[in-house]
Design a protein around this motif. Structure first.
Motif, PDB file in Angstrom:
ATOM      1  N   THR A  92      -2.300  -6.248  -0.316  1.00  0.00           N
ATOM      2  CA  THR A  92      -3.334  -5.429  -0.957  1.00  0.00           C
ATOM      3  C   THR A  92      -3.901  -4.365  -0.014  1.00  0.00           C
ATOM      4  OG1 THR A  92      -5.423  -5.411  -2.141  1.00  0.00           O
ATOM      5  CG2 THR A  92      -5.197  -7.094  -0.460  1.00  0.00           C
ATOM      6  N   SER A  93      -4.150  -3.198  -0.573  1.00  0.00           N
ATOM      7  CA  SER A  93      -4.751  -2.106   0.190  1.00  0.00           C
ATOM      8  C   SER A  93      -6.138  -2.482   0.705  1.00  0.00           C
ATOM      9  CB  SER A  93      -4.850  -0.855  -0.680  1.00  0.00           C
ATOM     10  OG  SER A  93      -5.757  -1.064  -1.741  1.00  0.00           O
ATOM     11  N   PRO A 101      -6.263   8.441  -3.712  1.00  0.00           N
ATOM     12  CA  PRO A 101      -6.704   7.064  -3.511  1.00  0.00           C
ATOM     13  C   PRO A 101      -7.285   6.857  -2.113  1.00  0.00           C
ATOM     14  CG  PRO A 101      -4.317   7.189  -3.237  1.00  0.00           C
ATOM     15  CD  PRO A 101      -4.789   8.570  -3.585  1.00  0.00           C
ATOM     16  N   ALA A 102      -8.395   6.140  -2.064  1.00  0.00           N
ATOM     17  CA  ALA A 102      -9.025   5.850  -0.785  1.00  0.00           C
ATOM     18  C   ALA A 102      -9.678   4.477  -0.825  1.00  0.00           C
ATOM     19  CB  ALA A 102     -10.079   6.911  -0.471  1.00  0.00           C
ATOM     20  N   VAL A 103      -9.658   3.819   0.325  1.00  0.00           N
ATOM     21  CA  VAL A 103     -10.370   2.555   0.487  1.00  0.00           C
ATOM     22  C   VAL A 103     -11.635   2.854   1.284  1.00  0.00           C
ATOM     23  CG1 VAL A 103     -10.300   0.262   1.560  1.00  0.00           C
ATOM     24  CG2 VAL A 103      -8.271   1.146   0.381  1.00  0.00           C
ATOM     25  N   LEU A 152      -5.139  -7.801  -7.931  1.00  0.00           N
ATOM     26  CA  LEU A 152      -6.429  -7.307  -7.430  1.00  0.00           C
ATOM     27  C   LEU A 152      -6.660  -5.920  -8.020  1.00  0.00           C
ATOM     28  CD1 LEU A 152      -8.796  -8.131  -5.416  1.00  0.00           C
ATOM     29  CD2 LEU A 152      -7.849  -6.312  -4.002  1.00  0.00           C
ATOM     30  N   PHE A 153      -7.520  -5.838  -8.999  1.00  0.00           N
ATOM     31  CA  PHE A 153      -7.801  -4.591  -9.717  1.00  0.00           C
ATOM     32  C   PHE A 153      -6.529  -3.884 -10.165  1.00  0.00           C
ATOM     33  CE2 PHE A 153     -11.705  -4.678  -6.902  1.00  0.00           C
ATOM     34  CZ  PHE A 153     -12.486  -5.255  -7.879  1.00  0.00           C
ATOM     35  N   PRO A 211       0.780  -1.244   0.000  1.00  0.00           N
ATOM     36  CA  PRO A 211       0.000   0.000   0.000  1.00  0.00           C
ATOM     37  C   PRO A 211       0.806   1.286   0.000  1.00  0.00           C
ATOM     38  CG  PRO A 211      -0.432  -1.330   1.957  1.00  0.00           C
ATOM     39  CD  PRO A 211       0.689  -1.965   1.255  1.00  0.00           C
ATOM     40  N   ARG A 252      -5.288   7.798   1.328  1.00  0.00           N
ATOM     41  CA  ARG A 252      -3.826   7.689   1.407  1.00  0.00           C
ATOM     42  C   ARG A 252      -3.388   6.812   2.574  1.00  0.00           C
ATOM     43  NH1 ARG A 252      -5.409  12.793   0.656  1.00  0.00           N
ATOM     44  NH2 ARG A 252      -5.077  13.261   2.841  1.00  0.00           N
ATOM     45  N   GLY A 253      -4.020   5.649   2.646  1.00  0.00           N
ATOM     46  CA  GLY A 253      -3.787   4.734   3.761  1.00  0.00           C
ATOM     47  C   GLY A 253      -2.330   4.370   3.919  1.00  0.00           C
ATOM     48  N   LEU A 305     -12.769  -0.285  -3.806  1.00  0.00           N
ATOM     49  CA  LEU A 305     -11.565   0.391  -4.300  1.00  0.00           C
ATOM     50  C   LEU A 305     -11.991   1.279  -5.468  1.00  0.00           C
ATOM     51  CD1 LEU A 305      -8.850  -2.444  -4.282  1.00  0.00           C
ATOM     52  CD2 LEU A 305      -9.592  -0.941  -2.434  1.00  0.00           C
ATOM     53  N   MET A 306     -11.269   2.347  -5.673  1.00  0.00           N
ATOM     54  CA  MET A 306     -11.562   3.279  -6.777  1.00  0.00           C
ATOM     55  C   MET A 306     -12.994   3.815  -6.690  1.00  0.00           C
ATOM     56  SD  MET A 306      -9.749   1.168  -9.891  1.00  0.00           S
ATOM     57  CE  MET A 306     -10.380  -0.443  -9.449  1.00  0.00           C
ATOM     58  N   GLY A 324       0.837  -0.815  -7.426  1.00  0.00           N
ATOM     59  CA  GLY A 324       0.431  -0.631  -6.030  1.00  0.00           C
ATOM     60  C   GLY A 324      -0.329  -1.835  -5.505  1.00  0.00           C
ATOM     61  N   GLY A 325      -0.212  -2.086  -4.208  1.00  0.00           N
ATOM     62  CA  GLY A 325      -0.963  -3.188  -3.589  1.00  0.00           C
ATOM     63  C   GLY A 325      -0.513  -4.518  -4.153  1.00  0.00           C
ATOM     64  N   ASP A 326      -1.464  -5.304  -4.598  1.00  0.00           N
ATOM     65  CA  ASP A 326      -1.171  -6.574  -5.262  1.00  0.00           C
ATOM     66  C   ASP A 326      -1.552  -6.452  -6.734  1.00  0.00           C
ATOM     67  OD1 ASP A 326      -0.600  -9.599  -4.913  1.00  0.00           O
ATOM     68  OD2 ASP A 326      -2.368  -9.455  -6.191  1.00  0.00           O
TER      69      ASP A 326
HETATM   70  N1  SAH Z   1      -3.894  -3.468  -6.842  1.00  0.00           N
HETATM   71  C1  SAH Z   1      -4.214  -2.482  -5.844  1.00  0.00           C
HETATM   72  C2  SAH Z   1      -5.520  -1.786  -6.159  1.00  0.00           C
HETATM   73  C3  SAH Z   1      -5.478  -1.040  -7.467  1.00  0.00           C
HETATM   74  S1  SAH Z   1      -6.923  -0.113  -7.761  1.00  0.00           S
HETATM   75  C4  SAH Z   1      -4.235  -3.143  -4.459  1.00  0.00           C
HETATM   76  O1  SAH Z   1      -4.177  -4.375  -4.358  1.00  0.00           O
HETATM   77  O2  SAH Z   1      -4.262  -2.415  -3.484  1.00  0.00           O
HETATM   78  C5  SAH Z   1      -6.482   1.449  -7.082  1.00  0.00           C
HETATM   79  C6  SAH Z   1      -7.251   1.684  -5.804  1.00  0.00           C
HETATM   80  O3  SAH Z   1      -6.647   1.025  -4.720  1.00  0.00           O
HETATM   81  C7  SAH Z   1      -7.319   3.125  -5.352  1.00  0.00           C
HETATM   82  O4  SAH Z   1      -8.288   3.847  -6.068  1.00  0.00           O
HETATM   83  C8  SAH Z   1      -7.701   2.942  -3.906  1.00  0.00           C
HETATM   84  O5  SAH Z   1      -9.059   2.592  -3.787  1.00  0.00           O
HETATM   85  C9  SAH Z   1      -6.895   1.723  -3.526  1.00  0.00           C
HETATM   86  N2  SAH Z   1      -5.612   2.033  -2.869  1.00  0.00           N
HETATM   87  C10 SAH Z   1      -4.421   1.502  -3.175  1.00  0.00           C
HETATM   88  N3  SAH Z   1      -3.463   1.912  -2.322  1.00  0.00           N
HETATM   89  C11 SAH Z   1      -4.082   2.723  -1.427  1.00  0.00           C
HETATM   90  C12 SAH Z   1      -3.654   3.459  -0.286  1.00  0.00           C
HETATM   91  N4  SAH Z   1      -2.397   3.431   0.129  1.00  0.00           N
HETATM   92  N5  SAH Z   1      -4.581   4.159   0.406  1.00  0.00           N
HETATM   93  C13 SAH Z   1      -5.865   4.190   0.010  1.00  0.00           C
HETATM   94  N6  SAH Z   1      -6.317   3.534  -1.064  1.00  0.00           N
HETATM   95  C14 SAH Z   1      -5.449   2.794  -1.767  1.00  0.00           C
END
Ligand code: SAH
Length: 248
Positions: A118-119, A228-230, A93-94, A12, A200-201, A171-172, A88-90
């Protein structure tokens, strides 16, 4: 001899949460194609000796289109380079990692993966929200908020989502939050269902906004919530008490 492509999930955004295997792959790379989502802390450690390609893909602002990104990866791998695709993240996953794997396979290029944190799970966790909990939720659904539920044919089953008692992680979803909250209530979820938005987690400037399905859209607008926000929807959010359990 053909090179290979390693799809690396950065986690994240905190460098400590990038797996050692991912870090090794990045250090050994001759070419790195990266998005903005991994964040400054991780982008700062990309090796200066490598060719660094900023794909800029973030929240719809594409510096490079998806087919251009895939073509570049294939080109560099065919030139024998060791390529890392950093997301970003994994990646799966999206992250369109699945599509990239397919293109690379079709081009006959060796693909490796390094999973990322993943976030969807880690960002709520960092503020003390477990996505499942024996008392509150025995299932969790992760959805994309990219599509407006009021427009056209949805790839998501809003009826099922509205009726589910489990946690929903979006997400998104910032832009379409008003439509998403309304669609869930229309399909049976209580407007009193707690909701948390974590922007911005796990970054130094993280912010958490809480409300209910009934009022979160208005609160988010008033607070100028941005990606970006979850977004976490469900009774697990009642465990949020304002403490941050993870420090970047
Ligand atoms: N593959 C990524 C997701 C990609 S889609 C994963 O596994 O995390 C992009 C979305 O991920 C963003 O719009 C937001 O919803 C989320 N995201 C990713 N990193 C983030 C973070 N640090 N803080 C908040 N939201 C995050």
């Amino acid at each position: 001899m053909s090179g290979k492509v390693t799809l690396v999930g950065s986690g994240p955004g905190s460098i400590g949460l990038l797996a050692p295997r991912g870090r090794e792959a990045i250090e050994a790379a001759e070419v790195v194609l990266y998005d903005q989502l991994p964040g400054e802390e991780i982008i700062a450690v990309l090796p200066q000796h490598a060719e660094l390609i900023d794909c800029g893909k973030y929240g719809g602002d594409h510096t490079l289109e998806q087919d251009e990104i895939e073509a570049l990866m294939i080109d560099r791998a065919r030139a024998g380079k060791n390529v890392v695709r950093l997301k970003g993240g994994d990646s799966f996953l999206f992250g369109r990692g699945g599509e990239e794997m397919e293109s690379l396979r079709a081009a006959g290029i060796e693909v490796a993966v390094v999973p990322g944190i993943t976030s969807a799970i880690a960002v709520p966790e960092a503020v003390g929200i477990p996505v499942t909990h024996r008392r509150f939720a025995s299932q969790v659904t992760v959805i994309t908020g990219h599509e407006d539920p009021t427009k056209g044919e949805s790839a998501l089953d809003w009826r099922l989502l509205g009726q589910s008692r489990g946690t929903i992680v979006v997400l998104m979803g910032v832009k379409n939050l008003p439509q998403i909250a309304a669609a869930l209530v229309e399909n049976g979820r209580s407007p009193k269902t707690p909701v948390a938005i974590i922007e911005r987690g796990m970054r130094p400037d993280q912010r958490v906004t809480v409300g209910t399905l009934g009022d979160i859209a208005g609160i988010a607008r008033a607070q100028s919530v941005r990606p970006p926000a979850v977004i976490v929807i469900g009774d697990v959010v009642s465990l949020y008490d304002g403490t941050t359990l993870f420090r970047p």
